[in-house]
Write an enzyme that holds these catalytic residues in place. Sequence first.
Site, mmCIF file in Angstrom:
data_model
loop_
_atom_site.group_PDB
_atom_site.id
_atom_site.type_symbol
_atom_site.label_atom_id
_atom_site.label_comp_id
_atom_site.label_asym_id
_atom_site.label_seq_id
_atom_site.Cartn_x
_atom_site.Cartn_y
_atom_site.Cartn_z
ATOM 1 N N SER A 120 45.536 34.685 39.616
ATOM 2 C CA SER A 120 45.746 36.117 39.788
ATOM 3 C C SER A 120 44.710 36.918 38.996
ATOM 4 O O SER A 120 43.514 36.747 39.199
ATOM 5 C CB SER A 120 47.181 36.485 39.407
ATOM 6 O OG SER A 120 47.520 37.774 39.850
ATOM 7 N N HIS A 178 52.006 33.632 45.970
ATOM 8 C CA HIS A 178 50.903 34.100 45.115
ATOM 9 C C HIS A 178 50.810 33.194 43.899
ATOM 10 O O HIS A 178 51.691 33.209 43.040
ATOM 11 C CB HIS A 178 51.159 35.545 44.680
ATOM 12 C CG HIS A 178 50.093 36.116 43.783
ATOM 13 N ND1 HIS A 178 48.875 36.550 44.258
ATOM 14 C CD2 HIS A 178 50.057 36.316 42.448
ATOM 15 C CE1 HIS A 178 48.147 37.019 43.257
ATOM 16 N NE2 HIS A 178 48.837 36.869 42.137
ATOM 17 N N ASP A 232 48.773 36.664 50.880
ATOM 18 C CA ASP A 232 49.053 36.811 49.460
ATOM 19 C C ASP A 232 50.138 37.870 49.237
ATOM 20 O O ASP A 232 49.946 39.048 49.545
ATOM 21 C CB ASP A 232 47.758 37.204 48.744
ATOM 22 C CG ASP A 232 47.923 37.248 47.247
ATOM 23 O OD1 ASP A 232 47.402 36.352 46.576
ATOM 24 O OD2 ASP A 232 48.573 38.185 46.738
#
Length: 392
Positions: A174, A338, A270
Amino acid sequence: MNFLLLIGFLVLISTWWVDGGMGAFTDLMVDLTLVKSAISKGAVCLDGTPPGYHIQRGHGSGANNWLVDLEGGGWCNDKWSCMYRTTTALGSSKHMDKIFFPAILSNRSEENPDFYNWNRVRVRYCDGASFAGEGYYKESGLYFRGRRIWSAVMEELMGLGMSSAQQALLSGCSAGGVASVLHCDNFKALFRPQTKVKCLVDAGLFLDYVDVSGQRGLRSLFDGVVTFQGVAQNLPERCTSRMNASLCFFPENLLNGIKTPMFLLNTAYDTWQIENSLAPVSAVKDGPWKFCRLNYTKCDSSQIEFLQGFRKRMTTVAESFYQSKATNGLFINSCFTHGQSVLPGTWHGKNYPSITNKGIAQSVGDWYFNRSKVKLIDCPYPCDTTCHNYVS
């Protein structure tokens, strides 16, 4: 923008319900080490406290190999969002404690077959700008020292033996994935020429994409991060010389210029980007995207078509990245989630996500050790039955 959205998708340290619950992971708890010498260098968290990391030393064949993972956790782009982070571990080491080491950081060969006996490090994220800021906000006493934190932690790790590494891998998920992009070549430059150095970017391919209302909310967020935290001076000149600095915070505008071999691990759908960039609350309100943005099973055909357009853009960027250098690798699956390298159920194990019967851990390992070239792009949703989909 609501500061809670800026925190983004936190690394799911506390959700180890997979494979037997938290009790099965007690041996993966790793103590926090503070870099106290960093204070004199101004390398501090948002609140001025020293940065930290967690380390498990390698052994056997992995004793001289290093995996350094950069923690993720969104960004802050103004006074209030950054002040909020100082009350959490994302802005202050006062709130940090020991953490789990699962998945790519695990010391279990059955969960992490290629890297389990390496020196494994998790660098804590407490600057809010993907380890790239430089500045000081006097009014609220906020320190933007992400780039200094990076340098101070790397200096300490080099002193712990990383300087003589035979093999090294920089990873990040991330916001940590964005940091892995930004620092990949910097990481390579730390080592001797003979050291094999590569980088892994998990869930870090954030796209400058138009949302459902026709706006570019993520561009606005990144512009705030870059401007408020003084990030521009730490972005590659090869990018800032030809476009606005805020656009150079998007990995898609940096990938093809990176010299160090890199692996992109991402889902084409995502969920952080769907919820915060493609269909943010500010654009959705009580409209037709209200439920779809949180649960893909609630999306109608036109909404799925919009998401397929996003997937096409991502796979186009990924294809270009792969073609730019023969040593790059790629795993883009069609799951609604994610971050897949930091969870044991998706990284490796029974019923893990796969493309053409190859899972994520095997794909990353095959690429890193040059066992085979890895370019895997999944067919569009809903074809993949191996996904571990996330629903808010």
